[in-house]
Design a protein around this motif. Structure first.
Motif, PDB file in Angstrom:
ATOM      1  N   ARG A   1       0.829  -1.208   0.000  1.00 56.15           N
ATOM      2  CA  ARG A   1       0.000   0.000   0.000  1.00 56.15           C
ATOM      3  C   ARG A   1       0.868   1.264   0.000  1.00 56.15           C
ATOM      4  O   ARG A   1       0.640   2.199  -0.771  1.00 56.15           O
ATOM      5  CB  ARG A   1      -0.936  -0.006   1.211  1.00 56.15           C
ATOM      6  CG  ARG A   1      -1.931   1.139   1.159  1.00 56.15           C
ATOM      7  CD  ARG A   1      -2.969   1.010   2.230  1.00 56.15           C
ATOM      8  NE  ARG A   1      -2.448   1.649   3.438  1.00 56.15           N
ATOM      9  CZ  ARG A   1      -2.913   1.445   4.641  1.00 56.15           C
ATOM     10  NH1 ARG A   1      -3.877   0.600   4.854  1.00 56.15           N
ATOM     11  NH2 ARG A   1      -2.394   2.073   5.672  1.00 56.15           N
ATOM     12  N   TYR A   2       1.900   1.284   0.871  1.00 55.28           N
ATOM     13  CA  TYR A   2       2.768   2.459   0.953  1.00 55.28           C
ATOM     14  C   TYR A   2       3.583   2.637  -0.334  1.00 55.28           C
ATOM     15  O   TYR A   2       3.812   3.764  -0.784  1.00 55.28           O
ATOM     16  CB  TYR A   2       3.706   2.362   2.161  1.00 55.28           C
ATOM     17  CG  TYR A   2       2.988   2.315   3.490  1.00 55.28           C
ATOM     18  CD1 TYR A   2       1.760   2.926   3.685  1.00 55.28           C
ATOM     19  CD2 TYR A   2       3.541   1.645   4.568  1.00 55.28           C
ATOM     20  CE1 TYR A   2       1.106   2.878   4.907  1.00 55.28           C
ATOM     21  CE2 TYR A   2       2.904   1.594   5.799  1.00 55.28           C
ATOM     22  CZ  TYR A   2       1.680   2.210   5.957  1.00 55.28           C
ATOM     23  OH  TYR A   2       1.038   2.162   7.166  1.00 55.28           O
ATOM     24  N   ILE A   3       4.009   1.540  -0.937  1.00 59.01           N
ATOM     25  CA  ILE A   3       4.753   1.604  -2.202  1.00 59.01           C
ATOM     26  C   ILE A   3       3.878   2.205  -3.288  1.00 59.01           C
ATOM     27  O   ILE A   3       4.327   3.045  -4.074  1.00 59.01           O
ATOM     28  CB  ILE A   3       5.264   0.201  -2.595  1.00 59.01           C
ATOM     29  CG1 ILE A   3       6.409  -0.210  -1.672  1.00 59.01           C
ATOM     30  CG2 ILE A   3       5.688   0.148  -4.062  1.00 59.01           C
ATOM     31  CD1 ILE A   3       6.775  -1.684  -1.738  1.00 59.01           C
ATOM     32  N   LYS A   4       2.616   1.793  -3.319  1.00 55.82           N
ATOM     33  CA  LYS A   4       1.677   2.330  -4.310  1.00 55.82           C
ATOM     34  C   LYS A   4       1.454   3.818  -4.083  1.00 55.82           C
ATOM     35  O   LYS A   4       1.449   4.607  -5.036  1.00 55.82           O
ATOM     36  CB  LYS A   4       0.361   1.564  -4.234  1.00 55.82           C
ATOM     37  CG  LYS A   4      -0.612   1.934  -5.304  1.00 55.82           C
ATOM     38  CD  LYS A   4      -1.852   1.057  -5.248  1.00 55.82           C
ATOM     39  CE  LYS A   4      -2.821   1.436  -6.354  1.00 55.82           C
ATOM     40  NZ  LYS A   4      -4.022   0.599  -6.341  1.00 55.82           N
ATOM     41  N   GLU A   5       1.283   4.212  -2.815  1.00 52.69           N
ATOM     42  CA  GLU A   5       1.094   5.631  -2.482  1.00 52.69           C
ATOM     43  C   GLU A   5       2.291   6.470  -2.906  1.00 52.69           C
ATOM     44  O   GLU A   5       2.136   7.592  -3.379  1.00 52.69           O
ATOM     45  CB  GLU A   5       0.863   5.799  -0.979  1.00 52.69           C
ATOM     46  CG  GLU A   5      -0.473   5.316  -0.494  1.00 52.69           C
ATOM     47  CD  GLU A   5      -0.600   5.354   1.029  1.00 52.69           C
ATOM     48  OE1 GLU A   5       0.361   5.792   1.717  1.00 52.69           O
ATOM     49  OE2 GLU A   5      -1.649   4.927   1.537  1.00 52.69           O
ATOM     50  N   GLU A   6       3.495   5.926  -2.731  1.00 52.35           N
ATOM     51  CA  GLU A   6       4.732   6.645  -3.063  1.00 52.35           C
ATOM     52  C   GLU A   6       5.085   6.537  -4.544  1.00 52.35           C
ATOM     53  O   GLU A   6       6.035   7.168  -5.004  1.00 52.35           O
ATOM     54  CB  GLU A   6       5.902   6.099  -2.234  1.00 52.35           C
ATOM     55  CG  GLU A   6       5.746   6.266  -0.745  1.00 52.35           C
ATOM     56  CD  GLU A   6       6.174   7.632  -0.267  1.00 52.35           C
ATOM     57  OE1 GLU A   6       6.925   8.315  -0.993  1.00 52.35           O
ATOM     58  OE2 GLU A   6       5.776   8.008   0.843  1.00 52.35           O
ATOM     59  N   LYS A   7       4.354   5.675  -5.272  1.00 52.36           N
ATOM     60  CA  LYS A   7       4.597   5.437  -6.700  1.00 52.36           C
ATOM     61  C   LYS A   7       6.043   5.001  -6.955  1.00 52.36           C
ATOM     62  O   LYS A   7       6.718   5.487  -7.853  1.00 52.36           O
ATOM     63  CB  LYS A   7       4.244   6.671  -7.519  1.00 52.36           C
ATOM     64  CG  LYS A   7       2.777   7.018  -7.435  1.00 52.36           C
ATOM     65  CD  LYS A   7       2.421   8.199  -8.287  1.00 52.36           C
ATOM     66  CE  LYS A   7       0.933   8.394  -8.245  1.00 52.36           C
ATOM     67  NZ  LYS A   7       0.497   9.650  -7.743  1.00 52.36           N
ATOM     68  N   LEU A   8       6.500   4.046  -6.124  1.00 50.66           N
ATOM     69  CA  LEU A   8       7.855   3.527  -6.252  1.00 50.66           C
ATOM     70  C   LEU A   8       7.886   2.394  -7.273  1.00 50.66           C
ATOM     71  O   LEU A   8       6.926   1.628  -7.397  1.00 50.66           O
ATOM     72  CB  LEU A   8       8.359   3.006  -4.908  1.00 50.66           C
ATOM     73  CG  LEU A   8       8.454   4.025  -3.780  1.00 50.66           C
ATOM     74  CD1 LEU A   8       8.888   3.352  -2.496  1.00 50.66           C
ATOM     75  CD2 LEU A   8       9.399   5.144  -4.144  1.00 50.66           C
ATOM     76  N   ASN A   9       8.993   2.286  -7.991  1.00 51.91           N
ATOM     77  CA  ASN A   9       9.203   1.216  -8.959  1.00 51.91           C
ATOM     78  C   ASN A   9       9.951   0.094  -8.237  1.00 51.91           C
ATOM     79  O   ASN A   9      11.153   0.188  -8.018  1.00 51.91           O
ATOM     80  CB  ASN A   9       9.997   1.739 -10.154  1.00 51.91           C
ATOM     81  CG  ASN A   9      10.091   0.728 -11.263  1.00 51.91           C
ATOM     82  OD1 ASN A   9       9.402  -0.286 -11.267  1.00 51.91           O
ATOM     83  ND2 ASN A   9      10.954   1.004 -12.218  1.00 51.91           N
TER      84      ASN A   9
END
Length: 69
Positions: free
Chosen positions: A35-43
């Motif tokens: 969820r946090y990765i999606k929020e941060e738009k990390l690859n």
């Protein structure tokens, strides 16, 4: 000592942002990290195994290990 799972997940995502891999041992931490990765738009490359889940920066910024001189 009680460790917040949210804080643990955020700390692992912070490592990812710095270019380091992170490992999650539980489904709850894995879901929070996703969820946090999606929020941060990390690859990030995600490698799920029967033992846990590896999160690996996918943009080539992962730090290399160098021998100490």
């Amino acid at each position: 000592m009680v460790i917040s799972r949210r804080e643990m997940a955020r700390a692992k995502v912070k490592k990812l942002k710095k270019g380091f891999s992170a490992f999650s041992e539980t489904q709850e931490i894995t879901e929070l990290m996703e969820r946090y990765i999606k929020e941060e738009k990390l690859n990030v490359h995600v490698d799920k195994t029967s033992l846990g889940c590896w999160f690996i920066p996918a943009d080539g910024t992962e730090h290399e290990t160098r021998p100490h001189s």
